[in-house]
Scaffold this motif. Structure first.
Motif, mmCIF file in Angstrom:
data_model
loop_
_atom_site.group_PDB
_atom_site.id
_atom_site.type_symbol
_atom_site.label_atom_id
_atom_site.label_comp_id
_atom_site.label_asym_id
_atom_site.label_seq_id
_atom_site.Cartn_x
_atom_site.Cartn_y
_atom_site.Cartn_z
ATOM 1 N N SER A 1 -7.912 -6.565 -7.282
ATOM 2 C CA SER A 1 -8.728 -5.244 -7.042
ATOM 3 C C SER A 1 -9.359 -5.238 -5.571
ATOM 4 C CB SER A 1 -9.933 -4.825 -7.846
ATOM 5 O OG SER A 1 -10.919 -5.773 -7.890
ATOM 6 N N PHE B 1 -5.924 -0.067 2.374
ATOM 7 C CA PHE B 1 -6.246 -0.867 1.148
ATOM 8 C C PHE B 1 -6.732 -2.135 1.685
ATOM 9 C CE2 PHE B 1 -5.130 -3.819 -2.129
ATOM 10 C CZ PHE B 1 -6.154 -3.514 -2.933
ATOM 11 N N TRP C 1 -10.835 1.184 -0.955
ATOM 12 C CA TRP C 1 -9.837 2.107 -0.229
ATOM 13 C C TRP C 1 -10.869 2.406 0.854
ATOM 14 C CZ3 TRP C 1 -4.984 2.517 -0.690
ATOM 15 C CH2 TRP C 1 -4.234 2.156 -1.682
ATOM 16 N N SER D 1 -10.715 0.292 -5.692
ATOM 17 C CA SER D 1 -9.454 0.519 -6.507
ATOM 18 C C SER D 1 -9.366 0.342 -7.891
ATOM 19 C CB SER D 1 -8.336 -0.449 -5.642
ATOM 20 O OG SER D 1 -8.739 -1.710 -6.068
ATOM 21 N N ASP D 2 -8.426 0.723 -8.674
ATOM 22 C CA ASP D 2 -8.239 -0.012 -9.734
ATOM 23 C C ASP D 2 -7.874 -1.397 -9.623
ATOM 24 O OD1 ASP D 2 -8.474 2.590 -10.875
ATOM 25 O OD2 ASP D 2 -6.368 3.189 -10.711
ATOM 26 N N ASN E 1 0.812 -1.007 0.070
ATOM 27 C CA ASN E 1 0.032 0.089 -0.105
ATOM 28 C C ASN E 1 0.793 1.386 -0.010
ATOM 29 O OD1 ASN E 1 -1.906 1.985 0.473
ATOM 30 N ND2 ASN E 1 -2.726 1.171 2.538
#
Length: 196
Positions: free
Chosen positions: A128, A63, A131, A146-147, A56
């Protein structure tokens, strides 16, 4: 009054337009790597797998990984139960090597017993998550999804041929049986000639 209200609204709108690009300029980031990063090999029937390294890199937010996927496999049966979905505090990292005995790592693959030497699969793992503004288990607030990050994977069946166990003993037993059968036929032929 209306002019004052319009000026305040315009000032608020300008502030929002000014700060919006700055807020979007600092995305939440984490890194994800499958270990080993190169190709792994195994014999037919073997259990092979990958470990992981997860960092992270955000200094303020937590995360939480929520979804792990992999490309399809044609040479074995995949097992995603090794991944422990660690919750990462700001700046924290987690890593685990693949260990079938301790059931740790990222992903396992039981290579089919009928897989042929030099067969292989390649693709990627995808991870994935979410957050959070604080510890999600202690009252943190969800911020965003998240991406998706990808990590390459490659696995191959070992090119060396594995001999069938016990084939020499089977051949020796078969030859001994043939020799005994031939000897009995010869003894039978001698006995039959003596009776005439």
């Amino acid at each position: 009054m209306k002019l004052r209200y319009l000026c305040a609204l315009a000032a608020l709108l300008l502030k929002l337009l000014w700060w919006a690009p700055l807020a979007g300029a600092t995305p939440f980031v984490f890194t994800f790597t499958a270990v080993p990063s190169g190709a792994i090999t195994g014999n037919p029937g073997d259990l092979v797998g990958w470990g992981y390294q997860l960092v992270n890199t955000d200094t303020l937010n937590w995360f939480v990984p929520t979804q792990l996927n992999a490309s399809s496999f044609s040479i074995g049966s995949p097992d995603a139960s090794y991944f422990d979905f660690p919750v990462l505090a700001p700046g924290a990292s987690a890593a685990a090597a693949f260990d079938a005995g301790a059931h740790t790592g990222l992903y396992g693959l039981q290579i089919f017993p009928f897989a042929l030497p030099a067969m292989s699969d390649s693709g990627s793992f995808s991870l994935s998550g979410e957050w959070w503004s604080g510890d999600p288990l202690a009252g943190g607030t969800f911020l965003q999804v998240s991406d998706v990050l990808l990590a390459p994977l490659s696995v191959a069946v070992a090119a060396t041929a594995v001999p069938a166990p016990g084939s020499l003993w089977l051949l020796a037993a078969g030859l001994a049986l043939l020799w005994l059968a031939q000897r009995r036929r010869q003894e039978g032929a001698q006995l039959g000639g003596a009776l005439r």
